[in-house]
Design a protein around this motif. Structure first.
Motif, PDB file in Angstrom:
ATOM      1  N   ASP A  34       1.050  -1.332   0.045  1.00  9.81           N
ATOM      2  CA  ASP A  34      -0.013   0.053  -0.183  1.00  9.81           C
ATOM      3  C   ASP A  34       0.923   1.103  -0.018  1.00  9.81           C
ATOM      4  O   ASP A  34       1.657   1.669   0.883  1.00  9.81           O
ATOM      5  N   VAL A  36       1.498   5.386   0.557  1.00 10.16           N
ATOM      6  CA  VAL A  36       0.983   6.481   1.244  1.00 10.16           C
ATOM      7  C   VAL A  36       1.290   7.628   0.911  1.00 10.16           C
ATOM      8  O   VAL A  36       0.715   8.802   1.199  1.00 10.16           O
ATOM      9  N   VAL A  59       3.687   1.852   3.551  1.00 15.31           N
ATOM     10  CA  VAL A  59       3.377   2.141   4.824  1.00 15.31           C
ATOM     11  C   VAL A  59       4.802   1.625   5.330  1.00 15.31           C
ATOM     12  O   VAL A  59       5.362   2.425   6.374  1.00 15.31           O
ATOM     13  N   LYS A  60       5.614   0.908   4.805  1.00 15.91           N
ATOM     14  CA  LYS A  60       6.947   0.337   5.521  1.00 15.91           C
ATOM     15  C   LYS A  60       8.084   1.386   5.162  1.00 15.91           C
ATOM     16  O   LYS A  60       9.159   1.586   5.712  1.00 15.91           O
TER      17      LYS A  60
ATOM     18  N   LYS B  16       4.344 -12.757   2.276  1.00  8.84           N
ATOM     19  CA  LYS B  16       5.614 -12.427   1.696  1.00  8.84           C
ATOM     20  C   LYS B  16       6.631 -12.366   2.722  1.00  8.84           C
ATOM     21  O   LYS B  16       6.272 -11.803   3.869  1.00  8.84           O
ATOM     22  N   PHE B  28       4.212  -9.517   4.864  1.00  8.63           N
ATOM     23  CA  PHE B  28       2.631  -9.296   5.046  1.00  8.63           C
ATOM     24  C   PHE B  28       1.905 -10.338   4.151  1.00  8.63           C
ATOM     25  O   PHE B  28       2.628 -11.283   3.633  1.00  8.63           O
ATOM     26  N   GLY B  32      -2.449  -7.097   2.486  1.00  6.98           N
ATOM     27  CA  GLY B  32      -1.894  -6.096   2.616  1.00  6.98           C
ATOM     28  C   GLY B  32      -1.765  -5.305   4.020  1.00  6.98           C
ATOM     29  O   GLY B  32      -2.539  -5.448   4.905  1.00  6.98           O
ATOM     30  N   ILE B  33      -0.654  -4.524   4.254  1.00  5.03           N
ATOM     31  CA  ILE B  33      -0.334  -3.882   5.504  1.00  5.03           C
ATOM     32  C   ILE B  33      -1.255  -2.963   5.885  1.00  5.03           C
ATOM     33  O   ILE B  33      -1.785  -3.124   7.132  1.00  5.03           O
ATOM     34  N   MET B  34      -1.932  -2.171   5.051  1.00  2.70           N
ATOM     35  CA  MET B  34      -3.031  -1.284   5.536  1.00  2.70           C
ATOM     36  C   MET B  34      -4.139  -1.948   6.121  1.00  2.70           C
ATOM     37  O   MET B  34      -4.824  -1.756   7.236  1.00  2.70           O
ATOM     38  N   LYS B  35      -4.699  -3.136   5.299  1.00  2.00           N
ATOM     39  CA  LYS B  35      -5.853  -3.653   5.889  1.00  2.00           C
ATOM     40  C   LYS B  35      -5.732  -4.844   6.964  1.00  2.00           C
ATOM     41  O   LYS B  35      -6.512  -4.939   7.939  1.00  2.00           O
ATOM     42  N   LEU B 216       4.852  -8.621  10.032  1.00  2.00           N
ATOM     43  CA  LEU B 216       5.845  -7.825  10.829  1.00  2.00           C
ATOM     44  C   LEU B 216       5.520  -6.290  10.290  1.00  2.00           C
ATOM     45  O   LEU B 216       5.816  -5.221  11.064  1.00  2.00           O
ATOM     46  N   GLY B 217       4.802  -6.067   9.008  1.00  2.00           N
ATOM     47  CA  GLY B 217       4.706  -4.698   8.510  1.00  2.00           C
ATOM     48  C   GLY B 217       3.701  -4.004   9.478  1.00  2.00           C
ATOM     49  O   GLY B 217       3.977  -2.796   9.915  1.00  2.00           O
ATOM     50  N   ASP B 220       4.518  -3.207  12.994  1.00  2.00           N
ATOM     51  CA  ASP B 220       5.399  -2.120  13.229  1.00  2.00           C
ATOM     52  C   ASP B 220       4.521  -0.842  13.102  1.00  2.00           C
ATOM     53  O   ASP B 220       4.659   0.128  14.305  1.00  2.00           O
ATOM     54  N   ARG B 290      11.128   8.763   8.061  1.00  2.00           N
ATOM     55  CA  ARG B 290      11.467   7.444   8.521  1.00  2.00           C
ATOM     56  C   ARG B 290      12.618   7.608   9.684  1.00  2.00           C
ATOM     57  O   ARG B 290      13.332   8.452   9.854  1.00  2.00           O
ATOM     58  N   PHE B 311       3.978   5.642   8.545  1.00  2.00           N
ATOM     59  CA  PHE B 311       2.410   6.089   8.384  1.00  2.00           C
ATOM     60  C   PHE B 311       1.635   5.232   9.200  1.00  2.00           C
ATOM     61  O   PHE B 311       1.573   3.936   9.496  1.00  2.00           O
ATOM     62  N   PRO B 313      -1.881   4.064   9.754  1.00  2.00           N
ATOM     63  CA  PRO B 313      -3.161   3.544   8.870  1.00  2.00           C
ATOM     64  C   PRO B 313      -4.449   4.303   9.900  1.00  2.00           C
ATOM     65  O   PRO B 313      -5.228   4.834   9.288  1.00  2.00           O
TER      66      PRO B 313
END
Lengths: 122, 358
Positions: A34, A36, A59-60, B16, B28, B32-35, B216-217, B220, B290, B311, B313
């Motif tokens: 995703d 951002v 995101v990462k 992955k 992830f 996906g990381i967001m969901k 892990l994504g 974090d 970051r 970021f 979510p």
């Protein structure tokens, strides 16, 4: 009629005359996850093949997108400022990143067509 | 690369993978990381945390050893509770942050970060030579179930956890360890069990429609929204507890003196001028900032560093933890991102409120 080219760095270019629309491939957006934030270049900027031109942030992590060929940036996709996820949902159409005027169209000869790219990431 | 007992389940779920602390870990899944992140906040996320190490300290002097290794009074810790603490070096720098659970009068469980496990175990064994204790690594499959549905999922899986409060622990079956804790800010549990029993239990939890594997994504982004520090980023052996915003974990009675390793250095540092502190920050733009980014004042002088950033979510925007000099003007902080100075504003922590069951 546009011709589509692909690079080893997972960019696509849709070329008409001496103008290319550039984005990242669907394969690349799947690897990134995703998005951002997308940091786009300034219109008018001259870039050389391999220059860091766009930063896409998932995101990462942040990842660079390189200029696939030499040229000048003529437009950027402002819709990505409000909705970076367009790159995820439509990487090879609405999620385009920038347009550029090519200064050396012979550089296109080294790029892949769709069949070669698909075989490359398979 | 090492694999956890759940590796084939992750692969079947379409994970992955990436290397993490010597393990091939899921980053992830197809969601996906967001969901995955949002699923954890709304329902329940299942995390494989088997890369963490379980060390049991057992014997008549177990409490004494723990109090030597960590800055708190282990003898006063009630059995059945966990305590967030750390191990310090002689300079009061943080060797690792840990949760120490008192399982019984003479039995403590230390859960250590994967990347620190070797040095932690060496440190504890070194200290243990002066005490009547045994120090053993317990092989375990280790899962975290986090989110508002966690309790009901655990109940349906046959674990009676309704009466457990935040930071209490239990041993419901032989070789099992359950704590009501986690790393997302949500209510939830961490469950350690014999490696061979891990996959069946995970399958049982996943059979509940509220549960999804989370990588892990998202782990974090969840922990950062919860304002929880990460070892190796927000603290390390050069950072003292108060500089990492963690002095609350040292009881007041032990801040001036104590018998734990690092007591003298910590007391001296607390009496002296406080030089650095932790700060929560939000970029004033949408751009994520970051870990590792330099923080500067309005005149370009470096005043600190972003220690974790990304970021959020749930927050719906970028967020960061930083460490700055204490005399900095907090209203004039800029982060250097690819040569640009991004204006930052101080933010209250956590970025997303905790929902622990007290």
């Amino acid at each position: 009629m546009a011709t589509i080219y692909y690079t080893d760095e997972h960019e696509w270019l849709s070329v008409e005359g001496d103008t290319a629309t550039v984005g990242i491939t669907n394969y690349a957006q799947e690897q990134l996850g995703d998005l951002v934030f997308v940091e786009l270049p300034e219109v008018g900027k001259a870039v050389s093949k391999g220059d860091d031109t766009v930063v896409v942030e998932s995101v990462k992590a942040a990842s660079d997108v390189y200029a696939p060929v030499d040229g000048e940036i003529t437009a950027v996709n402002d819709a990505l400022s409000d909705d970076p996820s367009l790159v995820n949902s439509s990487a090879e159409a609405e999620g385009w990143l920038f347009k550029m005027k090519l200064t050396d169209t012979s550089q296109l000869e080294g790029l892949m067509d769709k069949a070669a790219y698909d075989a490359n990431v398979a | 690369m090492k694999k956890t007992p759940f590796h084939s389940q992750h692969a079947e779920a379409g994970a992955k993978f990436g290397p993490f602390a010597g393990y091939d870990m899921p980053l992830f899944y197809p969601l996906g990381i967001m969901k995955e992140h949002q699923h954890t906040r709304e329902k329940a996320g299942l995390f494989d945390i088997s890369h963490m190490v379980h060390v049991e300290v057992r014997g008549p002097q177990a409490a004494a050893l723990v109090s030597r290794a960590c800055p708190y009074e282990a003898a006063e810790q009630a059995p059945g509770t966990g305590k967030y603490t750390f191990m310090l070096n002689e300079n009061a720098g943080i060797i690792d942050d840990l949760i120490v659970s008192r399982l019984a009068e003479d039995r403590f469980l230390i859960v250590a970060n994967a990347a620190c496990a070797e040095k932690d175990v060496a440190h504890i064994r070194n200290l243990a030579s002066g005490f009547d204790v045994a120090v053993d690594i317990i092989p375990r499959a280790f899962l975290a179930l986090q989110g508002p549905a966690a309790e009901s999922v655990m109940q349906s899986a046959g674990l009676d956890v309704a009466d457990m409060a935040f930071m209490t622990v239990a041993e419901p079956n032989s070789g099992w360890f359950v704590s009501r804790s986690g790393y997302t800010g949500e209510d939830g549990f961490e469950i350690g069990l014999p490696p061979g029993e891990g996959p069946d239990f995970a399958a049982k939890l996943l059979a509940d429609g509220n549960v999804e594997w989370i990588g892990l994504g998202a782990r974090d982004s969840l922990r950062l929204e919860a304002g929880l520090p990460l070892y190796g980023q927000d603290m390390d052996e050069t950072v003292l507890p108060h500089e990492a915003g963690l002095i609350w974990a040292v009881p007041k009675s032990l801040r001036e003196s104590g018998d734990y390793v690092g007591a003298e250095a910590l007391s001296a540092a607390l009496k002296g001028e406080k030089k650095r502190k932790r700060i929560g920050l939000k970029p004033k733009e949408k751009m994520p900032v970051r870990g590792g980014a330099k923080l500067t004042d309005g005149d370009g002088r470096q005043i600190g560093t972003i220690t974790s950033g990304g970021f959020g979510p749930t927050l719906g925007g970028p967020m960061a933890l930083g460490r700055i000099v204490t005399n900095a003007d907090e209203n004039k902080i800029f982060a250097d991102v690819r040569g640009r100075g991004i204006a930052m504003e101080p933010a209250k922590l956590p970025f997303v409120p905790h929902r622990y069951k007290r």
